[in-house]
Motif scaffolding. Structure first.
Motif, PDB file in Angstrom:
ATOM      1  N   HIS A 165      68.118  49.346 -11.369  1.00  0.00           N
ATOM      2  CA  HIS A 165      69.354  48.679 -11.319  1.00  0.00           C
ATOM      3  C   HIS A 165      69.901  48.462 -13.101  1.00  0.00           C
ATOM      4  O   HIS A 165      70.459  47.365 -13.155  1.00  0.00           O
ATOM      5  N   LYS A 166      69.533  49.367 -13.636  1.00  0.00           N
ATOM      6  CA  LYS A 166      69.925  49.214 -15.070  1.00  0.00           C
ATOM      7  C   LYS A 166      70.598  50.268 -15.461  1.00  0.00           C
ATOM      8  O   LYS A 166      70.857  51.419 -14.883  1.00  0.00           O
ATOM      9  N   LYS A 167      71.249  50.073 -16.739  1.00  0.00           N
ATOM     10  CA  LYS A 167      72.337  51.207 -17.003  1.00  0.00           C
ATOM     11  C   LYS A 167      71.777  52.570 -17.380  1.00  0.00           C
ATOM     12  O   LYS A 167      72.436  53.697 -17.267  1.00  0.00           O
ATOM     13  N   GLN A 206      74.890  55.049 -26.348  1.00  0.00           N
ATOM     14  CA  GLN A 206      75.608  56.303 -25.558  1.00  0.00           C
ATOM     15  C   GLN A 206      75.097  56.294 -24.267  1.00  0.00           C
ATOM     16  O   GLN A 206      75.825  56.749 -23.188  1.00  0.00           O
ATOM     17  N   ALA A 207      73.700  56.570 -24.334  1.00  0.00           N
ATOM     18  CA  ALA A 207      72.877  56.245 -23.022  1.00  0.00           C
ATOM     19  C   ALA A 207      73.233  55.350 -21.944  1.00  0.00           C
ATOM     20  O   ALA A 207      73.346  55.500 -20.846  1.00  0.00           O
ATOM     21  N   MET A 208      73.673  54.067 -22.448  1.00  0.00           N
ATOM     22  CA  MET A 208      74.062  53.251 -21.653  1.00  0.00           C
ATOM     23  C   MET A 208      75.667  53.535 -21.037  1.00  0.00           C
ATOM     24  O   MET A 208      75.750  53.099 -19.684  1.00  0.00           O
ATOM     25  N   HIS A 217      75.125  56.525 -18.440  1.00  0.00           N
ATOM     26  CA  HIS A 217      73.672  56.290 -17.544  1.00  0.00           C
ATOM     27  C   HIS A 217      72.725  57.500 -17.632  1.00  0.00           C
ATOM     28  O   HIS A 217      72.440  57.954 -16.644  1.00  0.00           O
ATOM     29  N   GLY A 218      72.364  57.543 -18.761  1.00  0.00           N
ATOM     30  CA  GLY A 218      71.472  58.738 -19.025  1.00  0.00           C
ATOM     31  C   GLY A 218      70.067  58.340 -19.460  1.00  0.00           C
ATOM     32  O   GLY A 218      69.691  57.149 -19.394  1.00  0.00           O
ATOM     33  N   LEU A 219      69.135  59.531 -19.440  1.00  0.00           N
ATOM     34  CA  LEU A 219      67.606  59.134 -19.931  1.00  0.00           C
ATOM     35  C   LEU A 219      67.685  59.445 -21.343  1.00  0.00           C
ATOM     36  O   LEU A 219      68.031  60.570 -21.982  1.00  0.00           O
ATOM     37  N   LEU A 220      67.129  58.897 -22.451  1.00  0.00           N
ATOM     38  CA  LEU A 220      67.114  58.943 -23.838  1.00  0.00           C
ATOM     39  C   LEU A 220      65.874  58.750 -24.208  1.00  0.00           C
ATOM     40  O   LEU A 220      65.193  57.655 -24.004  1.00  0.00           O
ATOM     41  N   VAL A 221      65.049  59.815 -24.488  1.00  0.00           N
ATOM     42  CA  VAL A 221      63.678  59.856 -24.926  1.00  0.00           C
ATOM     43  C   VAL A 221      63.764  59.972 -26.544  1.00  0.00           C
ATOM     44  O   VAL A 221      64.559  60.777 -27.166  1.00  0.00           O
ATOM     45  N   PHE A 222      63.264  59.087 -27.194  1.00  0.00           N
ATOM     46  CA  PHE A 222      63.026  59.344 -28.787  1.00  0.00           C
ATOM     47  C   PHE A 222      61.807  59.847 -29.252  1.00  0.00           C
ATOM     48  O   PHE A 222      60.690  59.437 -28.318  1.00  0.00           O
ATOM     49  N   TRP A 246      66.425  50.208 -18.944  1.00  0.00           N
ATOM     50  CA  TRP A 246      64.971  50.302 -18.661  1.00  0.00           C
ATOM     51  C   TRP A 246      64.243  50.837 -19.629  1.00  0.00           C
ATOM     52  O   TRP A 246      64.263  52.090 -19.997  1.00  0.00           O
ATOM     53  N   ILE A 247      63.191  50.142 -20.041  1.00  0.00           N
ATOM     54  CA  ILE A 247      62.290  50.716 -21.139  1.00  0.00           C
ATOM     55  C   ILE A 247      60.818  50.970 -20.802  1.00  0.00           C
ATOM     56  O   ILE A 247      60.293  49.861 -20.244  1.00  0.00           O
TER      57      ILE A 247
END
Length: 264
Positions: free
Chosen positions: A27-29, A203-205, A208-213, A246-247
């Motif tokens: 339920h998060k961006k 940008q991920a927000m 609606h993508g997956l961002l891995v640092f 979502w972290i």
């Protein structure tokens, strides 16, 4: 009457789309995964205090040869008990040598000189070590240097069933339906400012993508580095926007992706 019917029609069409966006990442961006490579002292000294103070959980990819892992095993065990993930980064961190910037790769640990049996044994040995530290069997993997192949063959294939997912180094921010769990991309941090990293999150927000640092040094400890202030600025932004982001550690995100996309 016609206007009411048109509104009803568009609401009926839009509802499933909105529902899909709302439930994509709990339920998060978007989803953000914080990963730290190589089992460095700065992970324990600089990264963990900020993460824990903000209640954020991350993934730490450990290589068995690490001096920090040897000297501070109890501290690594403690962060696992506190909800952080300990991931497999092989035992000796082999990379392809004879490439630009790879002067650190010695012939003994040049992936060009590895057999499939050797890399498989090394990965299994690292899993055994990690299980002795955290008691867990479910785990994710990170390719050292982002190198995934030995002589044009994907070297993780024989042991992929032992992992929920693997992280590579290709630059990408995929939608949940586009994630390849055997080689998830990331944004590697190398002296970016806090504002630059926050721009990636925004940008991920929006997409609606997956961002891995991918972090190495935090305030030193590695040639690939980010300042403590920039790192802290990013983490504070994430903590302040947890209602939209979502972290979670990589293993939680990967398991969720499998639930949403059973075919993965």
């Amino acid at each position: 009457m016609r206007t009411q019917l048109l509104l009803l029609f568009f609401c009926t069409i839009a509802a499933p789309v909105m529902a899909q966006q709302d439930t994509t990442w709990h339920h998060k961006k978007c989803a953000v995964v914080l990963t730290y490579d190589d089992a460095l002292d700065v992970d324990l000294d600089h990264a963990i205090p900020v993460l824990d103070s903000l209640g954020l959980k991350a993934s730490f990819y450990l290589s068995g040869y690490s001096g920090s892992l040897h000297n501070r095993t109890d501290e690594w065990r403690a962060i696992a008990k506190n909800g952080h993930e300990l991931g497999n980064h092989t035992f000796f961190h082999p990379c392809l040598g004879k490439l630009p910037g790879r002067d650190f790769v010695t012939p003994d640990y040049d992936l060009n000189n590895y057999s499939f049996g050797r890399i498989t044994d090394e990965i299994k040995m690292a899993n055994t070590l990690l299980k002795a530290i955290d008691g867990k069997t479910a785990r994710t993997f990170a390719f050292p240097c982002g190198d995934t192949k030995i002589r044009d063959s994907f070297y993780l294939a024989p042991v992929m069933p032992q992992f929920v997912a693997a992280r590579g180094t290709q630059h990408e921010m995929p939608l949940i339906s586009q994630v390849h769990l055997e080689n998830i991309g990331c944004y590697a941090v190398n002296n970016q400012s806090g504002d630059e990293m926050i721009a990636w999150v925004k940008q991920a927000m929006s997409t609606h993508g997956l961002l891995v640092f991918l972090f190495h040094g935090i305030g030193g400890g590695h040639p690939i580095n980010v300042t403590m202030d920039a790192h802290s600025q990013l983490l504070h932004f994430l903590q302040q926007h947890q209602n939209e982001i979502w972290i979670a550690p990589m293993i939680e995100v990967a398991e969720y992706i499998k639930q949403v996309n059973p075919g993965k």
